[in-house]
Scaffold this motif. Structure first.
Motif, PDB file in Angstrom:
ATOM      1  N   THR B 519       0.826  -1.209   0.000  1.00  0.00           N
ATOM      2  CA  THR B 519       0.000   0.000   0.000  1.00  0.00           C
ATOM      3  C   THR B 519       0.863   1.263   0.000  1.00  0.00           C
ATOM      4  O   THR B 519       0.653   2.166  -0.793  1.00  0.00           O
ATOM      5  CB  THR B 519      -0.931  -0.007   1.231  1.00  0.00           C
ATOM      6  OG1 THR B 519      -1.533  -1.291   1.312  1.00  0.00           O
ATOM      7  CG2 THR B 519      -1.974   1.062   1.123  1.00  0.00           C
ATOM      8  N   THR B 521       3.926   1.728  -0.941  1.00  0.00           N
ATOM      9  CA  THR B 521       4.615   1.908  -2.218  1.00  0.00           C
ATOM     10  C   THR B 521       3.647   2.425  -3.270  1.00  0.00           C
ATOM     11  O   THR B 521       3.972   3.337  -4.036  1.00  0.00           O
ATOM     12  CB  THR B 521       5.194   0.558  -2.697  1.00  0.00           C
ATOM     13  OG1 THR B 521       5.750  -0.102  -1.564  1.00  0.00           O
ATOM     14  CG2 THR B 521       6.261   0.750  -3.736  1.00  0.00           C
ATOM     15  N   ALA B 522       2.447   1.824  -3.280  1.00  0.00           N
ATOM     16  CA  ALA B 522       1.466   2.199  -4.305  1.00  0.00           C
ATOM     17  C   ALA B 522       1.069   3.659  -4.178  1.00  0.00           C
ATOM     18  O   ALA B 522       1.073   4.394  -5.174  1.00  0.00           O
ATOM     19  CB  ALA B 522       0.241   1.301  -4.194  1.00  0.00           C
ATOM     20  N   ILE B 523       0.760   4.103  -2.948  1.00  0.00           N
ATOM     21  CA  ILE B 523       0.301   5.502  -2.836  1.00  0.00           C
ATOM     22  C   ILE B 523       1.474   6.463  -3.048  1.00  0.00           C
ATOM     23  O   ILE B 523       1.294   7.570  -3.526  1.00  0.00           O
ATOM     24  CB  ILE B 523      -0.444   5.788  -1.512  1.00  0.00           C
ATOM     25  CG1 ILE B 523       0.468   5.643  -0.307  1.00  0.00           C
ATOM     26  CG2 ILE B 523      -1.684   4.936  -1.376  1.00  0.00           C
ATOM     27  CD1 ILE B 523      -0.166   6.222   0.966  1.00  0.00           C
ATOM     28  N   SER B 524       2.671   6.002  -2.723  1.00  0.00           N
ATOM     29  CA  SER B 524       3.837   6.838  -2.969  1.00  0.00           C
ATOM     30  C   SER B 524       4.019   7.058  -4.473  1.00  0.00           C
ATOM     31  O   SER B 524       4.338   8.145  -4.932  1.00  0.00           O
ATOM     32  CB  SER B 524       5.075   6.171  -2.371  1.00  0.00           C
ATOM     33  OG  SER B 524       6.238   6.673  -2.956  1.00  0.00           O
ATOM     34  N   ARG B 525       3.757   6.005  -5.249  1.00  0.00           N
ATOM     35  CA  ARG B 525       3.853   6.127  -6.710  1.00  0.00           C
ATOM     36  C   ARG B 525       2.823   7.103  -7.261  1.00  0.00           C
ATOM     37  O   ARG B 525       3.024   7.717  -8.293  1.00  0.00           O
ATOM     38  CB  ARG B 525       3.643   4.762  -7.373  1.00  0.00           C
ATOM     39  CG  ARG B 525       4.919   3.967  -7.395  1.00  0.00           C
ATOM     40  CD  ARG B 525       4.910   2.887  -8.459  1.00  0.00           C
ATOM     41  NE  ARG B 525       5.918   1.902  -8.102  1.00  0.00           N
ATOM     42  CZ  ARG B 525       5.640   0.674  -7.703  1.00  0.00           C
ATOM     43  NH1 ARG B 525       4.394   0.255  -7.647  1.00  0.00           N
ATOM     44  NH2 ARG B 525       6.611  -0.152  -7.374  1.00  0.00           N
ATOM     45  N   GLU B 526       1.699   7.202  -6.528  1.00  0.00           N
ATOM     46  CA  GLU B 526       0.662   8.130  -6.985  1.00  0.00           C
ATOM     47  C   GLU B 526       0.995   9.563  -6.584  1.00  0.00           C
ATOM     48  O   GLU B 526       0.225  10.481  -6.840  1.00  0.00           O
ATOM     49  CB  GLU B 526      -0.701   7.731  -6.402  1.00  0.00           C
ATOM     50  CG  GLU B 526      -1.313   6.539  -7.128  1.00  0.00           C
ATOM     51  CD  GLU B 526      -2.395   5.860  -6.304  1.00  0.00           C
ATOM     52  OE1 GLU B 526      -2.898   6.472  -5.338  1.00  0.00           O
ATOM     53  OE2 GLU B 526      -2.711   4.691  -6.629  1.00  0.00           O
ATOM     54  N   GLY B 527       2.143   9.725  -5.941  1.00  0.00           N
ATOM     55  CA  GLY B 527       2.582  11.084  -5.635  1.00  0.00           C
ATOM     56  C   GLY B 527       2.310  11.522  -4.210  1.00  0.00           C
ATOM     57  O   GLY B 527       2.523  12.682  -3.870  1.00  0.00           O
ATOM     58  N   VAL B 528       1.848  10.602  -3.370  1.00  0.00           N
ATOM     59  CA  VAL B 528       1.609  10.972  -1.967  1.00  0.00           C
ATOM     60  C   VAL B 528       2.944  10.943  -1.230  1.00  0.00           C
ATOM     61  O   VAL B 528       3.744  10.032  -1.415  1.00  0.00           O
ATOM     62  CB  VAL B 528       0.624   9.974  -1.313  1.00  0.00           C
ATOM     63  CG1 VAL B 528       0.432  10.297   0.166  1.00  0.00           C
ATOM     64  CG2 VAL B 528      -0.704   9.987  -2.044  1.00  0.00           C
ATOM     65  N   ASP B 557      -7.070   4.684   1.604  1.00  0.00           N
ATOM     66  CA  ASP B 557      -7.609   6.044   1.575  1.00  0.00           C
ATOM     67  C   ASP B 557      -7.155   6.854   2.781  1.00  0.00           C
ATOM     68  O   ASP B 557      -6.824   8.032   2.665  1.00  0.00           O
ATOM     69  CB  ASP B 557      -9.138   6.005   1.516  1.00  0.00           C
ATOM     70  CG  ASP B 557      -9.623   5.521   0.154  1.00  0.00           C
ATOM     71  OD1 ASP B 557      -8.850   5.686  -0.824  1.00  0.00           O
ATOM     72  OD2 ASP B 557     -10.732   4.974   0.080  1.00  0.00           O
ATOM     73  N   THR B 560      -3.532   7.809   2.283  1.00  0.00           N
ATOM     74  CA  THR B 560      -3.414   8.857   1.275  1.00  0.00           C
ATOM     75  C   THR B 560      -3.757  10.207   1.888  1.00  0.00           C
ATOM     76  O   THR B 560      -3.036  11.199   1.728  1.00  0.00           O
ATOM     77  CB  THR B 560      -4.380   8.573   0.099  1.00  0.00           C
ATOM     78  OG1 THR B 560      -4.074   7.281  -0.397  1.00  0.00           O
ATOM     79  CG2 THR B 560      -4.232   9.598  -1.001  1.00  0.00           C
ATOM     80  N   LYS B 564      -1.306  13.476   2.534  1.00  0.00           N
ATOM     81  CA  LYS B 564      -1.586  14.782   1.945  1.00  0.00           C
ATOM     82  C   LYS B 564      -1.847  15.846   3.007  1.00  0.00           C
ATOM     83  O   LYS B 564      -1.644  17.031   2.760  1.00  0.00           O
ATOM     84  CB  LYS B 564      -2.801  14.686   1.010  1.00  0.00           C
ATOM     85  CG  LYS B 564      -2.485  13.956  -0.288  1.00  0.00           C
ATOM     86  CD  LYS B 564      -3.710  13.920  -1.197  1.00  0.00           C
ATOM     87  CE  LYS B 564      -3.381  13.223  -2.509  1.00  0.00           C
ATOM     88  NZ  LYS B 564      -4.609  12.837  -3.212  1.00  0.00           N
TER      89      LYS B 564
END
Lengths: 448, 642
Positions: B519, B521-528, B557, B560, B564
């Protein structure tokens, strides 16, 4: 030579080397605990820790090892470094103007001295061209080493030596111009000494130096020397003593400074030299010399140009330069009086003031015919002893205010005047006169 | 990884690696600036020129002379975050001892001997990447040894010898956006960041071993806790050779997976060069048959329709030719995919001069729009010496220089493989960058006195070395019954401690693993920015999950949102999701939805489960575990259907 074999080693390491039958430049293998390392024994800096031996490894890296827990040491070879700058024969072009380069301890091109870790100047033309072949395109160059000392050790005797050499060049060689290379620490003093001692020089006299030694690829020495030779060889050049150094941190332009208003304002930057209280004479950018507008050069009432060149080689060495500070004791001045000094330059506070507790001693000095002048520590701006009561007291005690002459320049000027004139009144009169651009009569607003 | 067709054993393959890693010290190595990169716009740009200087032994390093002849002008972008040291306007301050002893710590982790008195040396670089013209570097340790970790399984099968470990300052960053032609721009922020360099011996005998070595050293550096994290903080160079070839340094390999591919291409290249060497012997061609005699063939092209030459002639450039006896067919021999021997000549000219390359006779000359007449005339010019040539187009001096480099390279072909440094592109194919630097570019730094190492401090470091990372991985895997891979990932990413803590507090291990390894890694890739998510946040989240404040599906969520809005409290974020949902609330929701779906239930019976579940989840997602929702729905639905 016995010392050479153990260069720089002393105490226990020296004994150890002798006992092991080893000397500098021997290649050895040292074993400690369960590991060994190979390298060449290097001469050692005498100031470094005496318990270590310097070794150069095959990778080129240097290390030091402690002799204490060495299990075994074995000599496996011998190596001797040759520190010669390769010589390059470059045909000098006879049609080019003749520009002698005089080395005054400054480094033009250099090689590394392994032992001291310092640099040794390379000064034959062959060595010079090997490092800076481009110079041969500008002028016929001849090099000579006048003396090789750090610039903080330069004094009046060295000025005389330089002046004698210049005199001989004028008489025998008629060069287009000359270049002096000089250590930067006291470069400004030498520039002032030559400015006052040579009246109507028949050619430009350029002094230059470098802030990064020539043993580094980033050295400013080439750029400064190149532009200095270019200027000295140019018919456009002004026939007076100038200093040419980097204008900025970039290798893009050099500034041409008048020899009497220059000061080293940074301990290490390339653009350390600044003209104080005025604009520099000009600059050299991309091999083009450009001069500042004449009116911006301010009040240079340099001697009449139709007079012949005259060189004086006398300086009064008993001149002091005293930086004033809060709490200064009259005893400081007493020392100069008792030691038979003939002149004192005060670097006073603000407008040129010194503490009122010095006034009785100043009076005493004045009675002893010692010339006392005051300048400002601020470097920028004029002295003014009439503004405050304390200043008027100083004037009454005999202190002479010498406008905006820089303290170091005033020191050299006073030594020059005391060396060449007898009468105190005349000396004081000339101290207040602008002889070589050392005093500017107007200070422009933008120049600070 | 595809299996290589090459028999590395028989070829006498040998390799060693050099690893560079930035240290995470607060300050730089020789000044007091912050050791961090910046996004500032430069305040000032300073322009410099470099000149070669003599080495200690009284000779110029040839590679440095070549760099000088390129006549580049260097521009430095000066930021508020750098000082006059980086600009070579202030001498160095004493070496950062934190960095020095960090390096000693790493050296000790590799069982190295520690240098008793370090001497900072200068390593000359004329490419402008260091404003002094040299990088300051010091040897810290030597003669080390570590176990090479093969993976899987994690067995220490081979000892890897560490030859040297150095501490040095990182170089400036080239600014490729501004660099154009002879004007090269550098950003000064990276200059001076402490860097360690580890050099292994040449004992690696296969590409796989090279990967293992790179991985092992990478893990060792990471587990030491002294290295900076992030992209570009660890860089590796590989030295490879085969028995008949010579040492070539491959630089710029970013991904471990690329190592065997790059090595394969390099060995193919070396084999190709060896075959050219053998072919020359077979043709009975000697170096003296290839003199450096160039011809000016500009005349041939006086009426050319070749665009390349037309525009060159407009610039008053010349066309020079080097006829080469005996090389016909060899210039076109492929060494790497789409790279011929002629490309090697061209790459060399591109790298060492300001020309864009050369043209050679094994190429299809019609593609340059040479007319048949022009080609025939060129052929005639070298007829007596057989048909092979190289053409350089440029200002007379520059073109002459280019052909001199071509000639040097041709002569080297008689000896097979020249020693050189090559840059590996992202496809594994490499390009010539420069000849290997000699040691005459190393000399002592006269600005800094030698530093005597404090042996007591070294001893203290030695007594407190971190746990050997591979034993830690094994211990972790056993203790928490997780796979070696997972244990390694957790330790690699510095998540081992929070993992242990969460498990001890009874968090469901599957959810913890997913959250920590996937999780984030995934949200980090989305720019978080996941740096905003602290271990405390994670502890809070799992505690809230245990209390059913929300369902596990809400975790991505929530993370994320936290990333942010780092200032928001967890409870605020949870209530943004409408808070959790009690069983009672769920019951009500299920009954409400069932009521509105009467027709559907009548029609489909139990098959209405899926669409109704979808409707309920629209409101319940993230508030209560999906499993509970489905159980509840099934219960009520069954009742209704009955």
């Amino acid at each position: 030579m016995a010392e050479e074999k153990y260069a720089g080693y002393r105490g226990s390491t020296l004994d150890w080397l002798k006992k092991q039958g080893l000397e500098v430049w021997d290649e050895i293998e040292v074993t400690k605990a369960d590991s060994s390392i190979k390298g060449v024994i290097l001469p050692r800096n005498e100031l470094a820790d005496p318990n270590f031996i310097s070794l150069k490894l095959s990778t080129g890296y240097n290390i030091g090892f402690n002799i204490e827990d060495v299990l075994r040491v074995r000599k496996i070879g011998r190596f001797q470094g040759k520190y010669r700058i390769p010589k390059v024969e470059i045909a000098q072009k006879p049609a080019l103007p003749f520009v002698p380069i005089l080395g005054c301890g400054g480094t033009i091109a250099s090689r590394l001295d392994y032992q001291t870790g310092g640099t040794i100047p390379a000064l034959t033309p062959e060595e010079l061209f090997s490092s800076f072949p481009e110079i041969a395109e500008l002028a016929r160059v001849e090099t000579s080493l006048l003396f090789d000392i750090f610039s903080e050790n330069i004094s009046f005797g060295h000025y005389v030596k330089i002046l004698t050499e210049i005199e001989s060049l004028i008489q025998n060689d008629a060069p287009q111009g000359i270049v002096l290379t000089h250590g930067t620490d006291t470069l400004a003093f030498t520039a002032a000494a030559l400015s006052f001692s040579i009246t109507n020089p028949p050619f430009p006299i350029v002094i230059t130096g470098s802030q990064r030694s020539s043993d580094r690829p980033s050295s400013d020495s080439f750029f400064n020397l190149y532009n200095s030779v270019l200027y000295a060889a140019s018919p456009k050049a002004k026939k007076e003593v100038v200093v040419i150094m980097h204008e900025k941190s970039s290798d893009t332009s050099c500034t041409i400074h008048r020899g009497t208003r220059i000061r080293k304002m940074h301990s290490s930057r390339r653009d350390a030299f600044k003209t104080i209280g005025g604009s520099p004479l000009g600059r050299i950018t991309e091999r083009k010399i450009s001069f500042a507008k004449e009116e911006e050069n301010l009040s240079i009432e340099v001697e009449l140009k139709d007079k012949p060149c005259q060189i004086t080689k006398k300086f009064e060495e008993k001149v002091g330069l005293i930086y004033h500070y809060p709490g200064i004791q009259p005893g400081v001045l007493d020392y100069y009086i008792e030691a038979g000094y003939k002149g004192i330059v005060l670097a006073g506070t603000g407008l040129g003031h010194v503490s009122s507790n010095l006034i009785p001693t100043i009076k005493k000095a004045n009675e002893n015919e010692i010339v006392i002048v005051t300048t400002t520590q601020c470097l920028h701006g004029f002295t003014g002893l009439s503004v405050y009561e304390s200043g008027r007291q100083l004037q009454k005690a005999g202190v002479v205010s010498v406008f905006n002459i820089l303290p170091e320049t005033a020191y050299i000027k006073l030594a020059y005047l005391l060396g060449n004139y007898r009468k105190t009144e005349k000396i004081i009169e000339l101290m207040k006169q602008n002889l070589k651009g050392e005093i500017t009569i107007r200070e422009k607003f933008q120049e600070f | 990884m595809t299996e290589s067709k090459l028999d590395y054993n028989n070829l006498g393959f040998k390799a060693g690696i050099e690893i560079h890693a930035q240290l995470s010290t607060e300050k730089k190595l020789f000044c007091h600036c912050s050791a961090a990169l910046t996004n500032e716009t430069p305040q000032v740009i300073v322009q410099r020129k470099f000149r070669p200087v003599l080495g200690e032994m009284g000779v110029y390093d040839p590679a440095l002379l070549i760099e000088f002849e390129k006549n580049h002008t260097i521009f430095y972008e000066v930021f508020d975050s750098v000082c006059t040291y980086e600009l070579d306007e202030t001498p160095p301050f004493p070496i950062n001892t934190e960095a020095l002893y960090d390096c000693i710590k790493l050296a000790k982790m590799m069982n190295c001997e520690i240098v008793e008195e370090t001497n900072v040396c200068r390593k000359n670089y004329l490419d402008g990447s260091v404003p002094c013209g040299f990088q300051r570097t010091a040897l810290v340790g030597y003669n080390g040894q570590i176990s090479l970790i093969k993976d899987p399984p994690m067995i220490d099968e081979k000892e890897l010898s560490i030859s040297w470990i150095y501490i040095e300052e990182d170089a400036a960053r080239k600014d490729n956006d501004r660099t154009k032609g002879k004007n090269v721009f550098f950003k000064l922020d990276r200059l001076g960041i402490p860097l360690i360099e580890i050099v292994t011996d040449h004992g690696l005998s296969s590409p796989t071993e090279v990967i293992f070595a790179a991985r092992t050293l990478g893990m060792l550096i990471k587990s030491s806790g002294i290295a900076r994290k992030g992209l570009g903080t660890i860089r590796q160079d590989i030295n490879v050779s085969i028995a008949e070839g010579d040492r070539v340094e491959l630089k710029g390999i970013q991904l471990l997976q690329l190592i065997p591919i790059a090595i394969d291409f390099e060995i193919q290249r070396q084999l190709g060069l060896i075959s050219i060497q053998k072919e020359l012997i077979k043709r009975d061609i000697q170096p003296q048959d290839v003199p450096l005699q160039t011809l000016d063939v500009t005349e041939v092209f006086s009426k050319t329709s070749s665009q390349v030459i037309q525009s060159a002639l407009k610039r008053k450039e010349r066309v020079l030719m080097l006829p080469i006896a005996g090389f016909q067919g060899l210039l076109g021999r492929e060494l790497q995919p789409n790279k011929q021997f002629g490309t090697e000549l061209s790459d060399r000219v591109k790298s060492l001069t300001n020309l864009k390359g050369i043209i050679h006779s094994d190429e299809d000359l019609l593609k340059y729009n040479f007319s048949e007449r022009e080609i025939l005339e060129l052929t005639k010019k070298c007829e007596e010496r057989s048909f092979a040539f190289v053409i350089a187009i440029g200002k007379n001096k520059e073109a002459q220089k280019a052909l001199t480099f071509v000639h040097e390279r041709l002569l080297a072909a008689f000896n097979g493989v020249p020693q050189e440094t090559r840059h590996v592109n992202s496809d594994g194919i490499s390009t010539f960058t420069r000849d290997l630097h000699g040691r005459s570019r190393l000399y002592p730094d006269t600005d800094l006195p030698p530093v005597v190492i404090d042996l007591k401090r070294v001893k203290m470091i030695e007594e407190n070395l971190p746990e050997n990372f591979w034993s830690r991985i094994r211990r972790f895997s056993k203790e928490y019954s997780i796979s070696i891979d997972l244990a390694e990932d957790l330790i690699y990413d510095d998540k081992a401690e929070i993992f242990a803590e969460l498990i001890q507090r009874g968090a469901p291990s599957k959810v913890v693993v997913t959250t920590l390894t996937q999780t984030l890694t995934a949200i980090s890739r989305e720019g978080v920015d996941i740096n905003n998510i602290t271990d405390n946040h994670l502890l809070e989240i799992f505690e809230a999950l245990r209390l059913n404040k929300f369902a596990k599906e809400a975790i991505p969520d929530i993370l994320t949102n936290l990333g942010k809005n780092p200032t928001k409290s967890l409870s605020d974020i949870v209530s943004d999701f409408g808070g959790g949902m009690s069983q009672e609330e769920l019951n009500k929701l299920v009954l409400k939805v069932l009521k509105t779906s009467q027709e559907l239930v009548k029609e489909r019976g139990m098959n209405a489960f899926s669409p109704i579940m979808g409707l309920i989840m629209k409101e319940a997602r993230g508030k209560i575990d999906g499993k509970i929702v489905s159980e509840t729905l099934r219960k009520y639905l069954r009742k209704q259907v009955k």
